[in-house]
Structure formats: C-alpha cells, structure tokens
Design an enzyme around this catalytic site. Sequence first.
Site, PDB file in Angstrom:
ATOM      1  N   ARG A 116      -0.157  -4.010  -7.074  1.00 22.52           N
ATOM      2  CA  ARG A 116      -0.089  -5.225  -6.270  1.00 22.52           C
ATOM      3  C   ARG A 116      -1.492  -5.722  -5.933  1.00 22.52           C
ATOM      4  O   ARG A 116      -2.452  -4.955  -5.879  1.00 22.52           O
ATOM      5  CB  ARG A 116       0.632  -4.983  -4.933  1.00 22.52           C
ATOM      6  CG  ARG A 116       2.048  -4.491  -5.031  1.00 22.52           C
ATOM      7  CD  ARG A 116       3.011  -5.593  -5.465  1.00 22.52           C
ATOM      8  NE  ARG A 116       4.381  -5.137  -5.368  1.00 22.52           N
ATOM      9  CZ  ARG A 116       5.001  -4.427  -6.314  1.00 22.52           C
ATOM     10  NH1 ARG A 116       4.376  -4.096  -7.414  1.00 22.52           N
ATOM     11  NH2 ARG A 116       6.255  -4.057  -6.148  1.00 22.52           N
ATOM     12  N   HIS A 146       1.351   1.269  -5.058  1.00 24.64           N
ATOM     13  CA  HIS A 146       2.319   0.671  -4.143  1.00 24.64           C
ATOM     14  C   HIS A 146       1.947   0.873  -2.683  1.00 24.64           C
ATOM     15  O   HIS A 146       2.680   1.464  -1.889  1.00 24.64           O
ATOM     16  CB  HIS A 146       3.743   1.178  -4.422  1.00 24.64           C
ATOM     17  CG  HIS A 146       4.794   0.259  -3.890  1.00 24.64           C
ATOM     18  ND1 HIS A 146       5.452   0.510  -2.709  1.00 24.64           N
ATOM     19  CD2 HIS A 146       5.275  -0.912  -4.352  1.00 24.64           C
ATOM     20  CE1 HIS A 146       6.313  -0.470  -2.478  1.00 24.64           C
ATOM     21  NE2 HIS A 146       6.213  -1.353  -3.457  1.00 24.64           N
ATOM     22  N   GLU A 201       1.447 -10.911  -0.642  1.00 26.36           N
ATOM     23  CA  GLU A 201       1.404  -9.951  -1.744  1.00 26.36           C
ATOM     24  C   GLU A 201       1.833 -10.589  -3.061  1.00 26.36           C
ATOM     25  O   GLU A 201       2.623 -11.534  -3.083  1.00 26.36           O
ATOM     26  CB  GLU A 201       2.276  -8.746  -1.456  1.00 26.36           C
ATOM     27  CG  GLU A 201       3.761  -9.049  -1.441  1.00 26.36           C
ATOM     28  CD  GLU A 201       4.595  -7.791  -1.311  1.00 26.36           C
ATOM     29  OE1 GLU A 201       5.017  -7.253  -2.353  1.00 26.36           O
ATOM     30  OE2 GLU A 201       4.816  -7.359  -0.163  1.00 26.36           O
TER      31      GLU A 201
END
Length: 140
Positions: A112, A131, A97
């Site tokens: 992300r 998220h 990530e």
Amino acid sequence: MARKWLRKGVLLGAVTFGSLCGSLGLDSGAFARDFGTSGNTDNQVLGTVAVAQLPREAADTLNLIAAGGPYPYEKDGIVFGNRERLLPPHRRGFYHEYTVPTPRSRNRGARRIVCGGPLQRTDNCYYSDDHYTSFNRIVE
C-alpha cells in the site's frame, strides 16, 4: 493476562530507554532524530525509501495518485485511519490509502501507499509492503 505483561514490558522498555539516555546525558528525542527512530518502542521505525527504489507498481501508483486516478481498486483513495499509530498523528481524514498491485496476486495483496494531506499530493506519502506493519516515507 499475557497482554497485560506485554504492555508492562513495552512500558518498561520505554522507561529503560529514557533512563539510559538520561544517565548518559543524552536527550532521548535527539537520539531518536539522529538515529532515525521514533523514540517510542510501540512503533516500527519509519525509514525512507527513494521513488527509484520502489517497485515499478508503486511508482505507477504514485503517478495515478498525482493524476487523481482512475484507480484499479474500489477501495483506493479511502480514508486511512492510522489505527496502528505508525504514521505521525493527524485528524481523521488526513491520510488516504492506495493499493500497490502485487504481480500474480489474486487479491489486493499487502502493498500500500498512504498519503497525507490534500488529494493528488505525493510529497507526504508512505510505502508499506507488509499491510501496515511498517512504513517507509517516500522521498524524491
């Protein structure tokens, strides 16, 4: 107790979907492929997003990933566990990530990019702006 009923409701929804497809003479897997759904009511639908449609900060993050860094956040490049099970299943360590900076945010924010496979490869990446609640596969 509520979770137990919720799980039963989700299972019932999945069974109903499969039953409906079967009674209509449809293959639920073909339906999922044709209409871009996972066929699994537990997961959010994985859509796609073109690099040109991403926020500028996300495109910058993709370039950093391809270059191997340097990354602005300490946690960038760590293993993403896919605990939400929204991305295709792979062995632990397959996904990593990276933070997509959010303007005016005092922390890492919610955006992300998660990439699968060897480091510095950007051909198997997903974007989340919430998220990890949902993902879109990044396409060129």
